[in-house]
Each structure stands twice: as structure tokens, then as C-alpha cells.
Design a protein around this motif. Structure first.
Motif, PDB file in Angstrom:
ATOM      1  N   ALA A  35      24.377 -27.009  14.079  1.00 46.70           N
ATOM      2  CA  ALA A  35      24.378 -28.163  14.838  1.00 46.70           C
ATOM      3  C   ALA A  35      24.421 -28.086  15.800  1.00 46.70           C
ATOM      4  O   ALA A  35      23.128 -29.164  16.292  1.00 46.70           O
ATOM      5  N   VAL A  36      24.252 -26.876  16.446  1.00 48.16           N
ATOM      6  CA  VAL A  36      23.537 -26.737  18.826  1.00 48.16           C
ATOM      7  C   VAL A  36      23.319 -25.363  18.456  1.00 48.16           C
ATOM      8  O   VAL A  36      23.494 -24.586  18.058  1.00 48.16           O
ATOM      9  N   THR A  37      22.112 -24.983  19.645  1.00 50.89           N
ATOM     10  CA  THR A  37      22.094 -24.190  20.112  1.00 50.89           C
ATOM     11  C   THR A  37      21.976 -23.735  21.435  1.00 50.89           C
ATOM     12  O   THR A  37      21.618 -24.811  22.229  1.00 50.89           O
ATOM     13  N   PHE A  38      22.852 -23.096  22.269  1.00 46.23           N
ATOM     14  CA  PHE A  38      21.769 -22.819  23.875  1.00 46.23           C
ATOM     15  C   PHE A  38      22.324 -21.584  23.843  1.00 46.23           C
ATOM     16  O   PHE A  38      22.258 -20.664  23.187  1.00 46.23           O
ATOM     17  N   HIS A  39      21.104 -21.473  25.069  1.00 42.13           N
ATOM     18  CA  HIS A  39      20.433 -20.314  25.705  1.00 42.13           C
ATOM     19  C   HIS A  39      21.359 -19.806  27.170  1.00 42.13           C
ATOM     20  O   HIS A  39      21.662 -20.426  27.641  1.00 42.13           O
ATOM     21  N   LYS A  40      22.215 -18.701  27.263  1.00 39.11           N
ATOM     22  CA  LYS A  40      22.781 -18.550  27.879  1.00 39.11           C
ATOM     23  C   LYS A  40      22.225 -16.840  28.451  1.00 39.11           C
ATOM     24  O   LYS A  40      21.357 -16.445  28.623  1.00 39.11           O
ATOM     25  N   ARG A  41      22.365 -17.028  30.305  1.00 41.34           N
ATOM     26  CA  ARG A  41      21.806 -16.137  31.035  1.00 41.34           C
ATOM     27  C   ARG A  41      23.043 -15.124  31.211  1.00 41.34           C
ATOM     28  O   ARG A  41      22.440 -14.285  32.341  1.00 41.34           O
TER      29      ARG A  41
ATOM     30  N   THR B  51      25.588 -23.322  30.497  1.00 47.74           N
ATOM     31  CA  THR B  51      25.682 -23.628  29.602  1.00 47.74           C
ATOM     32  C   THR B  51      25.783 -24.632  28.940  1.00 47.74           C
ATOM     33  O   THR B  51      26.513 -25.264  30.415  1.00 47.74           O
ATOM     34  N   GLN B  52      25.485 -26.169  28.244  1.00 47.95           N
ATOM     35  CA  GLN B  52      26.169 -27.584  28.630  1.00 47.95           C
ATOM     36  C   GLN B  52      27.365 -27.341  27.138  1.00 47.95           C
ATOM     37  O   GLN B  52      27.014 -28.027  26.287  1.00 47.95           O
ATOM     38  N   LEU B  53      27.973 -26.241  26.628  1.00 52.01           N
ATOM     39  CA  LEU B  53      28.385 -25.845  25.398  1.00 52.01           C
ATOM     40  C   LEU B  53      29.871 -26.596  25.711  1.00 52.01           C
ATOM     41  O   LEU B  53      30.228 -27.724  25.250  1.00 52.01           O
ATOM     42  N   GLU B  54      30.290 -26.592  27.184  1.00 43.52           N
ATOM     43  CA  GLU B  54      32.144 -27.576  27.330  1.00 43.52           C
ATOM     44  C   GLU B  54      31.591 -28.431  27.491  1.00 43.52           C
ATOM     45  O   GLU B  54      32.312 -29.671  26.294  1.00 43.52           O
ATOM     46  N   ASN B  55      30.343 -29.477  27.814  1.00 44.78           N
ATOM     47  CA  ASN B  55      30.269 -31.262  27.624  1.00 44.78           C
ATOM     48  C   ASN B  55      29.891 -30.851  26.136  1.00 44.78           C
ATOM     49  O   ASN B  55      30.805 -32.474  25.786  1.00 44.78           O
ATOM     50  N   TRP B  56      29.411 -30.642  25.516  1.00 40.85           N
ATOM     51  CA  TRP B  56      29.272 -30.548  23.667  1.00 40.85           C
ATOM     52  C   TRP B  56      30.106 -30.192  22.978  1.00 40.85           C
ATOM     53  O   TRP B  56      30.080 -31.474  22.481  1.00 40.85           O
ATOM     54  N   LEU B  57      30.832 -29.593  22.932  1.00 43.12           N
ATOM     55  CA  LEU B  57      32.459 -29.511  22.154  1.00 43.12           C
ATOM     56  C   LEU B  57      33.228 -30.869  23.150  1.00 43.12           C
ATOM     57  O   LEU B  57      34.336 -31.484  22.029  1.00 43.12           O
ATOM     58  N   ARG B  58      33.373 -31.458  23.835  1.00 48.88           N
ATOM     59  CA  ARG B  58      34.231 -32.125  24.643  1.00 48.88           C
ATOM     60  C   ARG B  58      34.015 -33.333  24.605  1.00 48.88           C
ATOM     61  O   ARG B  58      34.237 -34.450  23.928  1.00 48.88           O
ATOM     62  N   GLU B  59      32.635 -34.212  24.133  1.00 40.94           N
ATOM     63  CA  GLU B  59      32.449 -34.860  23.737  1.00 40.94           C
ATOM     64  C   GLU B  59      32.425 -34.999  22.291  1.00 40.94           C
ATOM     65  O   GLU B  59      32.618 -35.952  21.773  1.00 40.94           O
ATOM     66  N   ARG B  60      33.035 -33.995  21.409  1.00 39.34           N
ATOM     67  CA  ARG B  60      32.832 -33.988  19.992  1.00 39.34           C
ATOM     68  C   ARG B  60      34.050 -33.734  19.735  1.00 39.34           C
ATOM     69  O   ARG B  60      34.899 -33.675  18.345  1.00 39.34           O
TER      70      ARG B  60
END
Length: 188
Positions: free
Chosen positions: A81-87, A95-104
Motif C-alpha cells: 500500500a505504501v513504503t516509508f524510508h526511516k533512518r 516518517t509520515q507513517l502515523e499520519n498515513w495510518l490515522r488518515e485511514r
């Protein structure tokens, strides 16, 4: 937990790891079927799969994007569904993972991937602190023996320790088979 509020995190299942000197192929062979089954079940049940890659630009190592290893591990090149790159070690902080999850409206996460005690455990702790319900799918996580001060801990020891510190505090510990069965029951 309705399936519509669930996502599978596929953490650091990337080609960087086999290039590391601590990689143990026999441990990877035991992990692969569980990771594959979990991924296949999520896709069959329309549970979004979120791919997370770890990168360390400028490190000149296996996690440096310039080395071409920040890509799916062989056998896991599925569409996601989506890919995020973390350091960092968790999948949320940079990343924008939390926003992506909450938007859905996703509130329930299944954590899988590489390494059990590092990025998988750290992501689980942060996810819990952010209010997500987390299933830590321990047999769908992979790690390797570690040595400190002359003492070596096996991958099994490390997994047992991770399960101990996460269970009932940050996550529910569940195996691949039981989670897939639960997902199928929820679908009915």
C-alpha cells in the motif's frame, strides 16, 4: 478488531541484511515461511501492507542507499500500500507513517520483519505509546545471535526476551498461524 482498521507492518525486509556479516541463512530460512504466510494472508484479506526500509546515507555500508541494497529482500517484492524510508530504529519518528495510518482510521498493527529486538521491538513500543493496538508476530520476525562481553545470546534467547518485555505492556504476542486464523474469522 475489525480488519478494516488493521495494517501489517513489513519492517526492514530488505536486501541490506544478507550483506551483513551477522546474517545466518538457516535462521532466515526458518523465518521466511512465516513472513510469507503473513504477507499473503494480509493481501488476500485486503489488509494494507506498509513496507518500511531502513537507510543510513553516507555510511558506505549495506544500508547506504548508494549501494543499491535498499530494496525488498528476495522473495518479498510484493506490491504494498505504501513504503516509508526511516533512518532511526522505529518506523514513526522520521516518517509520515502515523499520519498515513490515522488518515485511514487504522488503529491495529501487526508487526513483522527484521530485526526482532531492534526495529521491530522499537516500532512496537512507539506504536503502543501513540495509542495503536499492536500484535507482535514474533515468529514473523527475524534476528541473529549477538555477543556482548564474551557472552553470546542466541536468536531464540533474544526473541524470548523481546516477547517478555513487550507482552501485555506494549503488544499482544501472537504467532503467524493464530493471527491468520483470527483474521479469517474476523472476515466471516
Amino acid at each position: 478488531m475489525p480488519l478494516s482498521t488493521t495494517a501489517l507492518l513489513l519492517i526492514d525486509v530488505q536486501a541490506s541484511f544478507p550483506a551483513r556479516d551477522y546474517w545466518v541463512e538457516s535462521l532466515a530460512e526458518a523465518w521466511r515461511p512465516n513472513q510469507r504466510a503473513l504477507l499473503d494472508a494480509a493481501q488476500a484479506l485486503n489488509i494494507p501492507v506498509v513496507r518500511i526500509f531502513h537507510e543510513a546515507p553516507g555510511s558506505q555500508g549495506a544500508f547506504d542507499p548508494d549501494n543499491g541494497l535498499i530494496c525488498p529482500l528476495e522473495g518479498f517484492k510484493d506490491e504494498v500500500a505504501v513504503t516509508f524510508h526511516k533512518r532511526v530504529h522505529n518506523a514513526f519518528s522520521d516518517t509520515q507513517l502515523e499520519n498515513w495510518l490515522r488518515e485511514r482510521h487504522i488503529s491495529h498493527l501487526a508487526v513483522s520483519g527484521i530485526r526482532t529486538e531492534q526495529c521491530c521491538e522499537t516500532t512496537t513500543r512507539v506504536a503502543s505509546d501513540l495509542g495503536f493496538n499492536v500484535d507482535f508476530v514474533s515468529d514473523a520476525t527475524l534476528t541473529f545471535p549477538m555477543t556482548r562481553q564474551g557472552i553470546t545470546w542466541s536468536a531464540e534467547d533474544i526473541k524470548a526476551r523481546t516477547e517478555l518485555v513487550l507482552e501485555d505492556r506494549f503488544a499482544r504476542i501472537i504467532n503467524t498461524h493464530d493471527l491468520i486464523n483470527e483474521w479469517h474469522t474476523l472476515r466471516e
